[in-house]
Design a protein around this motif. Structure first.
Motif, PDB file in Angstrom:
ATOM      1  N   PHE A  56      -3.281   0.382  15.567  1.00 24.01           N
ATOM      2  CA  PHE A  56      -3.099   1.092  14.295  1.00 24.01           C
ATOM      3  C   PHE A  56      -3.000   2.592  14.563  1.00 24.01           C
ATOM      4  CE2 PHE A  56      -4.582   3.442  10.642  1.00 24.01           C
ATOM      5  CZ  PHE A  56      -3.835   2.890   9.624  1.00 24.01           C
ATOM      6  N   MET A  68       1.493   0.027  11.508  1.00 29.44           N
ATOM      7  CA  MET A  68       0.230   0.160  10.785  1.00 29.44           C
ATOM      8  C   MET A  68       0.009  -1.026   9.852  1.00 29.44           C
ATOM      9  SD  MET A  68      -0.168   4.238  10.030  1.00 29.44           S
ATOM     10  CE  MET A  68       1.447   4.572   9.382  1.00 29.44           C
ATOM     11  N   HIS A  71      -0.942  -4.292  11.621  1.00 32.07           N
ATOM     12  CA  HIS A  71      -2.290  -4.295  12.171  1.00 32.07           C
ATOM     13  C   HIS A  71      -3.361  -4.260  11.079  1.00 32.07           C
ATOM     14  CE1 HIS A  71      -0.029  -3.776  15.839  1.00 32.07           C
ATOM     15  NE2 HIS A  71      -1.048  -4.424  16.364  1.00 32.07           N
ATOM     16  N   ILE A  72      -3.038  -3.726   9.923  1.00 27.51           N
ATOM     17  CA  ILE A  72      -3.950  -3.872   8.788  1.00 27.51           C
ATOM     18  C   ILE A  72      -4.028  -5.351   8.399  1.00 27.51           C
ATOM     19  CG2 ILE A  72      -4.241  -3.423   6.312  1.00 27.51           C
ATOM     20  CD1 ILE A  72      -3.145  -0.589   6.864  1.00 27.51           C
TER      21      ILE A  72
END
Length: 85
Positions: A56, A68, A71-72
């Motif tokens: 991230f 991002m 990976h969230i």
């Protein structure tokens, strides 16, 4: 190939912070996969959390929203599985 100390230092300083973070994240993720294969639970999950956080950070440094977001999503999925398993 023989490198002088100055040439070696020059090659090392060409690495940017993001390169170090992404390779560290990659190694940590691979360790997480190995730990999963060896059934080292829950330590494998901890490795994945660290790797997800670092990837991230790479996405943030690159201003890459796709990295991002994925990976969230990985963090939320992994956390939900960890908490409700």
């Amino acid at each position: 190939m023989n490198f002088t100390a100055q040439e070696t230092l020059k090659m090392i300083t060409k690495f940017e912070a993001v390169d170090v973070v992404k390779w560290l994240a990659t190694v940590i993720q691979l360790i997480g996969y190995a730990m999963t294969g060896l059934n080292f639970v829950p330590y494998n999950i901890y490795m994945f959390f660290i790797g997800i956080f670092l990837w991230f950070a790479v996405g943030f440094m690159w201003k890459d929203k796709a990295i991002m977001v994925v990976h969230i999503g990985a963090f939320v999925s992994l956390l939900a599985g960890y908490l409700y398993a």
